[in-house]
Structure formats: C-alpha cells, structure tokens
Write a protein that holds these residues in place. Structure first.
Motif, PDB file in Angstrom:
ATOM      1  N   ARG A 167       0.832  -1.208   0.000  1.00  0.00           N
ATOM      2  CA  ARG A 167       0.000   0.000   0.000  1.00  0.00           C
ATOM      3  C   ARG A 167       0.864   1.256   0.000  1.00  0.00           C
ATOM      4  O   ARG A 167       0.604   2.209  -0.735  1.00  0.00           O
ATOM      5  N   LEU A 168       1.906   1.270   0.834  1.00  0.00           N
ATOM      6  CA  LEU A 168       2.790   2.429   0.875  1.00  0.00           C
ATOM      7  C   LEU A 168       3.567   2.580  -0.424  1.00  0.00           C
ATOM      8  O   LEU A 168       3.843   3.707  -0.868  1.00  0.00           O
ATOM      9  N   ALA A 169       3.901   1.464  -1.060  1.00  0.00           N
ATOM     10  CA  ALA A 169       4.604   1.546  -2.337  1.00  0.00           C
ATOM     11  C   ALA A 169       3.714   2.152  -3.425  1.00  0.00           C
ATOM     12  O   ALA A 169       4.193   2.916  -4.278  1.00  0.00           O
ATOM     13  N   LYS A 170       2.431   1.845  -3.423  1.00  0.00           N
ATOM     14  CA  LYS A 170       1.518   2.404  -4.420  1.00  0.00           C
ATOM     15  C   LYS A 170       1.253   3.891  -4.191  1.00  0.00           C
ATOM     16  O   LYS A 170       0.952   4.624  -5.130  1.00  0.00           O
TER      17      LYS A 170
ATOM     18  N   GLN B 233       3.041   6.704  -6.317  1.00  0.00           N
ATOM     19  CA  GLN B 233       2.529   7.171  -7.600  1.00  0.00           C
ATOM     20  C   GLN B 233       1.306   8.067  -7.445  1.00  0.00           C
ATOM     21  O   GLN B 233       0.790   8.566  -8.453  1.00  0.00           O
ATOM     22  N   ASN B 234       0.826   8.280  -6.216  1.00  0.00           N
ATOM     23  CA  ASN B 234      -0.363   9.101  -5.987  1.00  0.00           C
ATOM     24  C   ASN B 234      -0.144   9.981  -4.756  1.00  0.00           C
ATOM     25  O   ASN B 234      -0.924   9.960  -3.800  1.00  0.00           O
ATOM     26  N   LEU B 235       0.940  10.736  -4.769  1.00  0.00           N
ATOM     27  CA  LEU B 235       1.268  11.572  -3.623  1.00  0.00           C
ATOM     28  C   LEU B 235       0.241  12.680  -3.419  1.00  0.00           C
ATOM     29  O   LEU B 235      -0.069  13.044  -2.283  1.00  0.00           O
ATOM     30  N   ASP B 236      -0.305  13.219  -4.503  1.00  0.00           N
ATOM     31  CA  ASP B 236      -1.288  14.296  -4.363  1.00  0.00           C
ATOM     32  C   ASP B 236      -2.558  13.799  -3.690  1.00  0.00           C
ATOM     33  O   ASP B 236      -3.128  14.477  -2.825  1.00  0.00           O
ATOM     34  N   ALA B 237      -3.026  12.615  -4.102  1.00  0.00           N
ATOM     35  CA  ALA B 237      -4.232  12.067  -3.482  1.00  0.00           C
ATOM     36  C   ALA B 237      -4.001  11.725  -2.013  1.00  0.00           C
ATOM     37  O   ALA B 237      -4.907  11.855  -1.188  1.00  0.00           O
ATOM     38  N   ALA B 238      -2.790  11.302  -1.668  1.00  0.00           N
ATOM     39  CA  ALA B 238      -2.465  10.974  -0.277  1.00  0.00           C
ATOM     40  C   ALA B 238      -2.071  12.201   0.533  1.00  0.00           C
ATOM     41  O   ALA B 238      -1.844  12.066   1.739  1.00  0.00           O
ATOM     42  N   GLN B 239      -1.981  13.362  -0.112  1.00  0.00           N
ATOM     43  CA  GLN B 239      -1.597  14.620   0.544  1.00  0.00           C
ATOM     44  C   GLN B 239      -0.245  14.486   1.235  1.00  0.00           C
ATOM     45  O   GLN B 239      -0.064  14.845   2.404  1.00  0.00           O
ATOM     46  N   LEU B 240       0.710  13.960   0.491  1.00  0.00           N
ATOM     47  CA  LEU B 240       2.065  13.788   0.988  1.00  0.00           C
ATOM     48  C   LEU B 240       3.051  14.397   0.003  1.00  0.00           C
ATOM     49  O   LEU B 240       2.828  14.376  -1.217  1.00  0.00           O
ATOM     50  N   THR B 241       4.140  14.890   0.540  1.00  0.00           N
ATOM     51  CA  THR B 241       5.245  15.300  -0.305  1.00  0.00           C
ATOM     52  C   THR B 241       6.184  14.117  -0.510  1.00  0.00           C
ATOM     53  O   THR B 241       6.092  13.102   0.186  1.00  0.00           O
ATOM     54  N   GLU B 242       7.094  14.257  -1.452  1.00  0.00           N
ATOM     55  CA  GLU B 242       8.023  13.159  -1.709  1.00  0.00           C
ATOM     56  C   GLU B 242       8.932  12.914  -0.510  1.00  0.00           C
ATOM     57  O   GLU B 242       9.278  11.762  -0.192  1.00  0.00           O
ATOM     58  N   ALA B 243       9.313  13.998   0.186  1.00  0.00           N
ATOM     59  CA  ALA B 243      10.159  13.830   1.371  1.00  0.00           C
ATOM     60  C   ALA B 243       9.409  13.112   2.490  1.00  0.00           C
ATOM     61  O   ALA B 243       9.975  12.244   3.175  1.00  0.00           O
ATOM     62  N   GLN B 244       8.151  13.452   2.691  1.00  0.00           N
ATOM     63  CA  GLN B 244       7.363  12.764   3.726  1.00  0.00           C
ATOM     64  C   GLN B 244       7.175  11.295   3.391  1.00  0.00           C
ATOM     65  O   GLN B 244       7.270  10.431   4.267  1.00  0.00           O
ATOM     66  N   TRP B 245       6.889  11.007   2.109  1.00  0.00           N
ATOM     67  CA  TRP B 245       6.746   9.598   1.726  1.00  0.00           C
ATOM     68  C   TRP B 245       8.058   8.851   1.904  1.00  0.00           C
ATOM     69  O   TRP B 245       8.063   7.707   2.368  1.00  0.00           O
ATOM     70  N   ARG B 246       9.169   9.478   1.534  1.00  0.00           N
ATOM     71  CA  ARG B 246      10.462   8.813   1.673  1.00  0.00           C
ATOM     72  C   ARG B 246      10.778   8.518   3.131  1.00  0.00           C
ATOM     73  O   ARG B 246      11.333   7.457   3.454  1.00  0.00           O
ATOM     74  N   GLN B 247      10.406   9.420   4.025  1.00  0.00           N
ATOM     75  CA  GLN B 247      10.657   9.184   5.439  1.00  0.00           C
ATOM     76  C   GLN B 247       9.853   7.989   5.943  1.00  0.00           C
ATOM     77  O   GLN B 247      10.366   7.157   6.699  1.00  0.00           O
ATOM     78  N   ARG B 248       8.593   7.897   5.530  1.00  0.00           N
ATOM     79  CA  ARG B 248       7.773   6.747   5.921  1.00  0.00           C
ATOM     80  C   ARG B 248       8.310   5.454   5.322  1.00  0.00           C
ATOM     81  O   ARG B 248       8.321   4.411   5.979  1.00  0.00           O
ATOM     82  N   TRP B 249       8.725   5.521   4.074  1.00  0.00           N
ATOM     83  CA  TRP B 249       9.231   4.333   3.391  1.00  0.00           C
ATOM     84  C   TRP B 249      10.502   3.815   4.050  1.00  0.00           C
ATOM     85  O   TRP B 249      10.650   2.612   4.284  1.00  0.00           O
ATOM     86  N   ASP B 250      11.423   4.712   4.373  1.00  0.00           N
ATOM     87  CA  ASP B 250      12.661   4.280   5.017  1.00  0.00           C
ATOM     88  C   ASP B 250      12.405   3.735   6.416  1.00  0.00           C
ATOM     89  O   ASP B 250      13.050   2.769   6.843  1.00  0.00           O
TER      90      ASP B 250
END
Length: 531
Positions: A180-183, A186-203
């Motif tokens: 789910r986090l990997a998908k 590709q939809n950062l705008d819908a999830a209301q996340l920036t790339e840096a925020q997503w990268r922090q969660r992913w790491d």
C-alpha cells in the motif's frame, strides 16, 4: 402436499460444539523512547544498514523456493550476514526472512481458496437462466448482469492462474515496507504527501531493529539490553558501525530510559531471571515518535472447558458483536438472563490506531461488567465471514442494499475483536467461550424478546436476545425456552424470563409429598378411620 412442503423446507445445518478460546501464547508491551537527535540519527543508520542486509537475505530465501526446513540454507545465509553485522543480528534476520516467507505462502494459499470459492459460485449462477431458480441457485437478473459476471469470472480465472504459478514456483510476491505504501508513491497528491514525507515513511518501514531474546543472556537479550534497575537501553552496533559506539564492547547507550508500565511485573520477573525477551525498535514518522516493544512467550495454560464451567455453576456474559455496538447479557448456570441487558457503543471509524483504541475501550467495559456480576468468562460467536467475504457479491445481496450490507460486514472487526478479547480477558482471570453463530439472532428474537421486554425497562432489541442465545449455547443449553412458564399476573410484578432449564428430581416410590392442612390424604379416605 405435506410431502412437498417437507421437501422444500430448508434443512438446518449441524451446529459446532462450543469451545474455550486458547490462552494467548505470548505477551507484547510497548513504551515510548524519547530520543535525542543524536540517538535518532544512530538508530536510523543502524536500522537502514540492517534493513538492507535483511532484504537481501529475504530475496535469497524467496529464490530458494519451497523446500524442507533442512534445505533452506539458513546456516549458510547466517554466516554471510555475520560478516557485515554480528552473529545475533544475523540470526534475527534469517529468522525474520523465514517467517515472512512462510506467511506470504499462507497468504497465497488463502487467496487461491478464496478465488476458487468465488469462481465456483459465479459458475453455478451462470448455469441457471436469467430470472430463474434451479436447485436453490438463483440466476442473474438480466443479460447485462450476466455478461458482467462472465467478465468477472474471466478475471478470477486469470488471477487464479497467476496464483497457481506463484505457488508452484514457491516465489510469493513480497514488498518490504508494504504494498500500500509503495503504491502511494505514484499518488502523492491524493495521499496529501510530499516526496520527502513519503520517503521518510518508506525508510522507517524498511528498517530492521529486531533482536531475538536469549535465555541466560544479560536480562534476557544481549543485542538490545534493558537494565531493570534504571531502565537504560543499550544496543550492540553492527561491525561496520562500531565507530558510533559510546559504551564499552561496541555498544551504543541511548540517552532515554523506559519503564514498561503495562505488565511491568511480568517483564521484571523475566529480565531479572535472565529469561528470553525479544525487543523491537519501531519508528512512527507520522507522529515523530519512537517506541520499544518487548515480547515473550508464555507457557501453555489449560483453561476450563465449557462443560466444566457449567458444572461449576459459573455465570457467563453473552456478547453479540455488531457493526456499531456490542450487546451483552449476563446468563446464570441454568441459562436464565440475570438483570438488565447491556449495550456498549463501538465507534470504529477513523485511523487504525483510533479504531483499535476504541475497541480496547469497549472490551474493557465488557470485562468490567463481567467482573461486577461475578461471571467466570465471556461467550462470543465464532465469526469469521471468510467465505462470505471471498464470494462477496454473489452471496451478500446485490444493488445498493447489497453494497451497504457488504460494507457493514467488512467493517465488523471479528478477528481483531476475538484476539483483543482473548488477551485482555486472560489477564483479568476470565475465559472466553466461542460458540457456533448459526441462528442465534433469529431464534433469540423468537424465544426471548418478549420475556426480556416484560422484565426490562429499556428497549430490548434482537441483538440483546442474541446475546442470551449465545450465553445459553456456551453453557450447553438449547436456545428455545421450555413451555409452561408462569405467565404475567396482577399479583406478580415480574415474571421469570425463562422456564426451568434443568429438571429437578421428583419424589418416587413410597415417598409422599409434604402434608399441610389443606393437602388431602392420598388413597382410601377411611384408611385410619376407627373401626
């Protein structure tokens, strides 16, 4: 005519016997780590380094495929990992890889079973003409719906082929960090996340900071050690990161401490006796917090069976799980409801952590009710909805009404409720009895709604009557009330809600009933008359 009615009458399915839910096999507690910036930086470096090693080991385990345990090459993989970490870290990583692989295989088997059930149901309905019934199977309403179901059957069969290939090859698809986090990437705008925020969660999700316990090691774990005296936490650093050590023997000591308020005495008993305790360091980037989880296994506990509870004269609290509330009623050993039924609200909306907290609050209220009324345990339905969720649209209605019903069923936390209740009740000295859920709502409303309403001031729903049926079934009684119950009378304010559920011994042989002034003598009236 009577024979046709009997032939068309739906047969009742065989009911499963009630059983006692097993005690939890282990315990897991959590405390917050209030880290400094330096501590957080070290943990991220250690977790990232070990996470890369563990993902490489998992990829190697998937490549090996489905083999016996002796042929999974764990010792060889552990030696390769020890060169870049330590022997204990390597053992934890190989164990985690094997557990993840076996879990993914079980998920594949479950998915295959669900696809087969859904496809079998669609094929059966496609074999019946539109708008007709054949042998209890209803055909689809029109040709448009029939064509849509043909396309759905093709999708199910294609997915089944893919699953079969994965099972045969022994190569499940695993996404470390969560699919789910990997998908969401590709939809950062819908999830209301920036790339840096997503990268922090992913790491954070891909870090590995898990240390298995070891009996005989200092305080039950050598890799991550918690001193019970002052609550200090120290971690053994991997070989390539030993330059970050601030304590002897390549260890890093955190500036914060932990206390473990929940189940603290059990944790202290284990660490002071140097019994194995596993520790997991977990990062929550959404809240900006870090946690330390401690877990251990419990010895097997034999809980009393339902028959033993009934013979001991214990009370049970029958609980009916619903979408928005829990209905409960205390049932005595004879199956009679005691006092007023209860309703516990469960607002299971919002994030997962919020839902879990509200569910725990509801279970806590149930346990308090059970202890207040002297109950030995709680009786619940053995719900799963596995087959219903697998077949979905084919068995749970169609149109907007069916969609609403499926959404309600999907929102009922059956498995989570059972697991939470099992653990929380065990720590309070209560047992949990699971019964077959068949016909509890229908028969409970048929036989118990009227008598319960007559002795209660609140409004009685069919959910309250279902809780009575569940409690009676857990004690080994039938749901139906015995005939001949004392009716409501002007001289009797309240009537018994049930007839006597057990037979009392009656006088037999030459034993005579107690005599009173108004009790006539049996036999000849002149038996003792003077001659």
């Amino acid at each position: 005519m009577a024979r046709d009615v009997r032939r068309n009458k739906r047969e009742l399915r065989t009911l499963d016997a009630p059983f006692t839910v097993a005690a939890p096999s282990g315990a897991r507690i959590r405390d917050r780590l209030r880290l400094t910036s330096a501590d957080e930086k070290v943990l991220r470096e250690v977790g990232g380094h070990l996470g890369r090693l563990q993902r490489a080991d998992l990829m190697e385990r998937v490549r090996i495929g489905r083999v016996p345990v002796k042929e999974n090459r764990r010792a060889e993989r552990k030696r390769a990992l020890t060169q870049h970490s330590s022997s204990r870290w390597a053992g934890a990583m190989t164990r985690a890889s094997e557990d993840q692989y076996q879990l993914s295989l079980r998920c594949l088997f479950d998915e295959r079973a669900g696809l087969r059930r859904a496809a079998r149901k669609v094929r059966a309905r496609l074999a019946v003409p539109c708008g007709q019934r054949c042998g209890g199977v209803r055909g689809y309403a029109d040709q448009a719906e029939r064509a849509h179901k043909r396309r759905r059957l093709a999708i199910l069969e294609a997915r089944m082929v893919w699953v079969e290939e994965r099972i045969d090859a022994g190569h499940p698809a695993i996404v470390v960090g969560g699919r789910r986090l990997a998908k969401i990437r590709q939809n950062l705008d819908a999830a209301q996340l920036t790339e840096a925020q997503w990268r922090q969660r992913w790491d954070s999700a891909r870090m590995f900071l898990t240390a298995d316990g070891e009996s005989g090691a200092p305080h039950g774990n050598y890799t991550i050690t918690v001193d019970p005296a002052d609550g200090s936490v120290s971690i053994v650093l991997p070989g390539p990161l030993r330059q970050l050590a601030n304590a002897p023997r390549g260890r890093y000591r955190l500036a914060c401490t932990v206390t473990f308020n929940h189940l603290r005495q059990e944790w202290l008993d284990r660490v002071t006796a140097h019994c194995a305790v596993r520790y997991d360091v977990v990062g929550d980037p959404e809240r900006g917090r870090w946690y330390l989880d401690a877990s251990w296994s419990n010895p097997a506990t034999v809980l009393p069976a339902p028959g033993e509870l009934a013979s001991s004269g214990a009370r049970l609290l029958g609980v009916d799980l619903n979408a928005e509330h829990l209905a409960a009623c205390v049932v005595d050993v004879h199956g009679n409801p005691v006092g007023e039924p209860f309703t516990v609200a469960t607002d299971l909306t919002g994030p997962s952590a919020t839902r879990d907290g509200r569910l725990r609050t509801a279970i806590t209220e149930l346990i308090a009710i059970a202890r207040e009324h002297g109950c030995a345990g709680l009786a619940i339905e053995n719900l799963g909805f596995a087959e219903a969720r697998a077949t979905g649209r084919e068995t749970m209605g169609r149109g907007q009404r069916g969609k609403t019903f499926r959404r309600i069923v999907a929102g009922i936390p059956t498995a989570r409720f059972r697991e939470r209740l099992r653990g929380m009740a065990y720590h309070q000295g209560l047992v949990v009895v699971a019964v077959d859920p068949a016909y509890t709502s229908r028969w409970g409303a048929q036989h118990w709604q009227q008598p319960l309403q007559q002795q209660s001031t609140a409004t009685i729903t069919r959910h309250h009557t279902a809780s009575v049926a569940i409690g009676r079934r857990a004690l080994g009684h039938g749901i139906r009330r015995r005939p001949g119950v004392t009716a409501h009378d002007r001289r009797i304010v309240l009537r018994r809600a049930t007839g006597q559920t057990v037979s009392l011994p009656r006088a037999r042989g030459t034993t005579s009933p107690p005599r009173t002034v108004r009790t006539p003598l049996r036999g000849r009236q002149d038996a003792f008359a003077p001659k």
